[in-house]
Design a protein around this motif. Structure first.
Motif, PDB file in Angstrom:
ATOM      1  N   LEU A 166       0.825  -1.205   0.000  1.00 42.20           N
ATOM      2  CA  LEU A 166       0.000   0.000   0.000  1.00 42.20           C
ATOM      3  C   LEU A 166       0.865   1.263   0.000  1.00 42.20           C
ATOM      4  N   PRO A 167       0.769   2.093  -1.045  1.00 44.96           N
ATOM      5  CA  PRO A 167       1.523   3.352  -1.054  1.00 44.96           C
ATOM      6  C   PRO A 167       0.860   4.407  -0.172  1.00 44.96           C
ATOM      7  N   ASP A 168       1.523   5.535   0.009  1.00 44.39           N
ATOM      8  CA  ASP A 168       1.019   6.583   0.892  1.00 44.39           C
ATOM      9  C   ASP A 168      -0.251   7.240   0.361  1.00 44.39           C
ATOM     10  N   ASP A 169      -0.488   7.163  -0.951  1.00 42.94           N
ATOM     11  CA  ASP A 169      -1.657   7.824  -1.519  1.00 42.94           C
ATOM     12  C   ASP A 169      -2.841   6.863  -1.709  1.00 42.94           C
ATOM     13  N   GLU A 170      -2.847   5.765  -0.926  1.00 44.16           N
ATOM     14  CA  GLU A 170      -3.974   4.838  -0.934  1.00 44.16           C
ATOM     15  C   GLU A 170      -4.403   4.546   0.507  1.00 44.16           C
ATOM     16  N   ALA A 171      -5.606   4.038   0.678  1.00 42.88           N
ATOM     17  CA  ALA A 171      -6.122   3.701   2.014  1.00 42.88           C
ATOM     18  C   ALA A 171      -6.982   2.455   1.918  1.00 42.88           C
ATOM     19  N   VAL A 172      -7.211   1.826   3.079  1.00 46.54           N
ATOM     20  CA  VAL A 172      -8.032   0.618   3.161  1.00 46.54           C
ATOM     21  C   VAL A 172      -9.144   0.860   4.176  1.00 46.54           C
ATOM     22  N   LEU A 173     -10.377   0.549   3.809  1.00 44.62           N
ATOM     23  CA  LEU A 173     -11.521   0.660   4.709  1.00 44.62           C
ATOM     24  C   LEU A 173     -12.331  -0.625   4.665  1.00 44.62           C
ATOM     25  N   PHE A 174     -13.056  -0.869   5.728  1.00 43.26           N
ATOM     26  CA  PHE A 174     -13.998  -1.991   5.786  1.00 43.26           C
ATOM     27  C   PHE A 174     -15.397  -1.413   5.935  1.00 43.26           C
ATOM     28  N   ALA A 175     -16.353  -1.939   5.151  1.00 41.69           N
ATOM     29  CA  ALA A 175     -17.712  -1.403   5.127  1.00 41.69           C
ATOM     30  C   ALA A 175     -18.732  -2.483   5.460  1.00 41.69           C
ATOM     31  N   ASP A 176     -19.879  -2.031   5.975  1.00 44.49           N
ATOM     32  CA  ASP A 176     -20.964  -2.964   6.313  1.00 44.49           C
ATOM     33  C   ASP A 176     -22.183  -2.132   6.693  1.00 44.49           C
TER      34      ASP A 176
END
Length: 354
Positions: A166-176
């Motif tokens: 994961l580079p600095d200009d990306e993010a990870v989220l979890f949804a529900d």
């Protein structure tokens, strides 16, 4: 010196009942009486004087109880026991418990009395016996009916690959989505012994629908209240996520396989030029692989347990306020309860109760 208050409420109730039971053996009732008096703050000398015994005897009875509970108290000098079972009987008991999975010691005690004619005077001695036989009180875990071990392994590997690259200009989220009901949830708590606690219950028929996402790295959340959780609410949530991260090139959103997440209008929205969200789908029947499911549990602990809200609007404000404001603000305290420390759940590791 023996300090007062060493008995649990259950043990004290059992011993008091035994001391008052006219059908109990006199020697056993006298020992129970001595333990109750010690627990009330009497000294060994005072108890011995009242029962016309010596104080060393009282100390020995106390030691027997501390070491083995009520069963230890039933062992008399000749080596017998008021409710002692022989080896064969204990093995039969162990086999029956393993097969029947009884839910209470009362049920076990009734079976012992019916099968062998032994009567256990209280729960403490019976529990001590069960522990010696390698038996414990279990609460079954709830597992999905259709778990695929290989799909879980594949998902965890792919998720770790995303994180590791994961580079600095990306993010990870979890949804529900979650649908909390406007109702108080009673939960155990410590309180003065003389008080009887109650919660004012609400109708329990109204609920709110929340479609949300959480960033495990920062604790930031996006939570929208909707009339219906569907494809339209999914798009609204994704738009909210993009707006919250205007500088990111790509946002990875992990979510379950609900039909509305795969809807045509969602796919069309994702295909529009300039969209910066990539969806990753969690394997079917694997809520344990979505950390936001644990966030819902934390929410209930803080919002609904032992709390009552006069109106559904107040309940909605408290719920959304916790998810939108308190979670990010207190993420350092909450994050250990909402982690991506994934595990593989294999049904073959469990004895499935039917």
């Amino acid at each position: 010196m023996i300090c007062a208050g060493f008995l649990s409420p259950v043990d004290r109730a059992d011993l008091t009942a035994l001391a008052r039971d006219g059908s109990a053996a006199h020697r056993l009732a006298r020992r129970a009486n001595a333990l109750v008096l010690l627990d009330s703050g009497w000294s060994c000398e005072k108890v011995a004087g009242a029962l016309l015994l010596d104080d060393d005897t009282i100390r020995r009875w106390h030691g027997l109880f501390i070491a083995n509970g009520l069963e230890g108290l039933t062992r008399f000098e000749a080596g017998g026991s008021a409710c002692q079972m022989n080896g064969e009987q204990q093995e039969n008991l162990k086999a029956w418990v393993a097969a029947a999975l009884p839910r209470s010691t009362r049920q076990i005690g009734a079976w012992i009395e019916q099968e062998f004619g032994h009567v256990y005077a209280g729960r403490s001695g019976l529990i001590a016996l069960l522990h010696r036989l390698g038996l414990e009180y279990h609460k079954p875990k709830v597992i999905p009916r259709k778990l695929d071990e290989e799909k879980q392994k594949t998902f965890i590997a792919s998720y770790e690959k995303v994180l590791n690259s994961l580079p600095d200009d990306e993010a990870v989220l979890f949804a529900d989505a979650v649908h909390p009901t406007h109702a108080a949830r009673p939960a155990g708590c410590w309180a003065p012994s003389q008080e009887t606690l109650a919660i004012e219950q609400t109708s329990g028929r109204q609920r709110i629908n929340i479609h949300g996402a959480v960033d495990l790295e920062t604790g930031q959340t996006r939570m929208i209240e909707v009339e219906t959780v569907d494809a339209a609410s999914t798009i609204r949530l994704l738009e909210s996520i993009e707006a919250f991260y205007p500088m990111l090139v790509l946002i990875h959103v992990f979510l379950d396989n609900a039909r509305y997440h795969h809807a045509k209008m969602v796919r069309e929205w994702l295909a529009q030029p300039g969209r910066r969200i990539k969806l990753h789908f969690i394997p079917p029947y694997c809520p344990h692989l979505n950390p936001i499911e644990r966030l819902w549990g934390v929410m209930h602990k803080h919002v609904t347990h032992n709390k009552s809200y006069p109106t559904c609007a107040q309940f909605a404000d408290a719920t959304l306020g916790f998810l939108r404001e308190k979670v990010p603000r207190n993420w350092a305290d909450i994050c250990d309860s909402v982690t991506d420390n994934f595990r593989i759940v294999n049904p073959s590791d469990f004895r499935v109760v039917t």
